[in-house]
Design a protein around this motif. Structure first.
Motif, PDB file in Angstrom:
ATOM      1  N   GLU A   6       0.860  -1.181   0.000  1.00 63.65           N
ATOM      2  CA  GLU A   6       0.000   0.000   0.000  1.00 63.65           C
ATOM      3  C   GLU A   6       0.897   1.233   0.000  1.00 63.65           C
ATOM      4  OE1 GLU A   6      -2.294  -0.258   3.550  1.00 63.65           O
ATOM      5  OE2 GLU A   6      -3.340  -2.109   2.969  1.00 63.65           O
ATOM      6  N   PHE A   7       0.393   2.357  -0.524  1.00 62.27           N
ATOM      7  CA  PHE A   7       1.184   3.575  -0.383  1.00 62.27           C
ATOM      8  C   PHE A   7       0.288   4.797  -0.267  1.00 62.27           C
ATOM      9  CE2 PHE A   7       0.869   3.303  -5.041  1.00 62.27           C
ATOM     10  CZ  PHE A   7       0.554   4.615  -5.397  1.00 62.27           C
ATOM     11  N   GLN A   8       0.832   5.820   0.360  1.00 59.50           N
ATOM     12  CA  GLN A   8       0.172   7.102   0.539  1.00 59.50           C
ATOM     13  C   GLN A   8       1.103   8.190   0.032  1.00 59.50           C
ATOM     14  OE1 GLN A   8      -2.824   7.949   2.210  1.00 59.50           O
ATOM     15  NE2 GLN A   8      -3.430   5.837   2.630  1.00 59.50           N
ATOM     16  N   THR A   9       0.524   9.254  -0.502  1.00 56.25           N
ATOM     17  CA  THR A   9       1.331  10.390  -0.947  1.00 56.25           C
ATOM     18  C   THR A   9       1.041  11.589  -0.065  1.00 56.25           C
ATOM     19  OG1 THR A   9       1.314   9.609  -3.231  1.00 56.25           O
ATOM     20  CG2 THR A   9       1.895  11.904  -2.880  1.00 56.25           C
ATOM     21  N   GLN A  10       2.094  12.155   0.499  1.00 58.39           N
ATOM     22  CA  GLN A  10       1.982  13.316   1.371  1.00 58.39           C
ATOM     23  C   GLN A  10       2.766  14.488   0.783  1.00 58.39           C
ATOM     24  OE1 GLN A  10      -0.733  12.505   3.368  1.00 58.39           O
ATOM     25  NE2 GLN A  10       0.333  13.811   4.820  1.00 58.39           N
ATOM     26  N   LYS A  11       2.250  15.692   0.969  1.00 64.49           N
ATOM     27  CA  LYS A  11       2.908  16.884   0.447  1.00 64.49           C
ATOM     28  C   LYS A  11       3.589  17.655   1.566  1.00 64.49           C
ATOM     29  CE  LYS A  11      -0.492  17.570  -3.260  1.00 64.49           C
ATOM     30  NZ  LYS A  11      -1.491  18.522  -3.819  1.00 64.49           N
ATOM     31  N   MET A  12       4.738  18.227   1.245  1.00 64.45           N
ATOM     32  CA  MET A  12       5.453  19.111   2.161  1.00 64.45           C
ATOM     33  C   MET A  12       5.917  20.331   1.390  1.00 64.45           C
ATOM     34  SD  MET A  12       7.946  16.578   4.347  1.00 64.45           S
ATOM     35  CE  MET A  12       8.896  18.009   4.871  1.00 64.45           C
ATOM     36  N   ASP A  13       6.049  21.447   2.077  1.00 66.71           N
ATOM     37  CA  ASP A  13       6.608  22.651   1.470  1.00 66.71           C
ATOM     38  C   ASP A  13       8.007  22.863   2.043  1.00 66.71           C
ATOM     39  OD1 ASP A  13       7.110  25.820   1.714  1.00 66.71           O
ATOM     40  OD2 ASP A  13       5.893  25.414  -0.060  1.00 66.71           O
TER      41      ASP A  13
END
Length: 224
Positions: A50-57
């Protein structure tokens, strides 16, 4: 990994990060806590991937971390080569209340080095730090193992969320820092009419100079 020269595009970077470690050390709950701020006390073992995508600045750039989670049981080991391919970061997780999972760390490190096609920025994570009365692995032991293998180190609790975000962000920011230094180096070469790697579209991070760039860490990183 690829990056966009068009600064108006939002998704500037995409990093693949893998979660590895024995079954039931809390990998899936670490990801659930980080990605959705959720915790599942009766969660079942992950089947497959399974995978999740997370955003960072970071520095005004949008960085996406694609975090992969797979089962730690031996019967799922057949997925390893595809699972590791292209990874630039890894969280190597053990359970502080189960010494057996800590003893498995060297095996997981060997697997990471065998199946990944590059040096991977890695953090050793001692999870379930909330289980103070059941602890079998001391913080000092975790730090010593991390130092021995040139890894970052942090103890976390997916239950109470302690250091979960910090652990993921440590890996993502270090990958970004290495890539940024490589971009600057490439731009300097370009000033002297030396073409950028991949015609300006892809920067490949590898070699001994990257090992040194981790500020005392042994792990480097490269992009694909």
């Amino acid at each position: 990994m690829a990056f966009n020269n068009d600064e108006e595009k939002s998704d500037d970077y995409l990093f693949k990060i893998v979660l590895i470690g024995d079954s039931a050390v809390g990998k899936s709950n670490l990801l659930a806590r980080y990605a959705r701020d959720e915790f599942y006390p009766n969660s079942k073992s992950t089947i497959g991937v399974e995978f999740q995508t997370q955003k960072m600045d970071i520095d005004g750039k949008e960085v996406k971390a694609q975090i992969w989670d797979t089962a730690g049981q031996e019967r799922f080991r057949a997925v390893t080569s595809a699972y590791y391919r292209g990874a630039v970061g890894a969280l190597l997780v053990y359970d502080v209340s189960r010494r057996q999972t800590f003893d498995s760390i060297h095996r997981w490190l060997n697997e990471l080095q065998t199946h990944s096609d590059m040096n991977v920025v890695t953090i050793l994570v001692g999870n379930k730090s909330d289980l103070k009365d059941a602890r079998e692995v001391s913080t000092a032991e975790g730090k010593a193992l991390a130092e021995e293998n040139g890894l970052f180190f942090m103890e976390t609790s997916a239950l109470d969320s302690s250091n979960v975000v910090a652990a993921f962000q440590t890996v993502v920011k270090e990958i970004y820092n290495i890539l940024s230094r490589k971009v600057l180096i490439s731009q300097e070469f370009n000033k002297h009419d030396v073409p950028l790697v991949g015609n300006g579209k892809t920067v490949v991070l590898q070699g001994e100079e990257d090992q040194d760039s981790l500020q005392g860490q042994k792990k480097g990183c490269c992009s694909s």
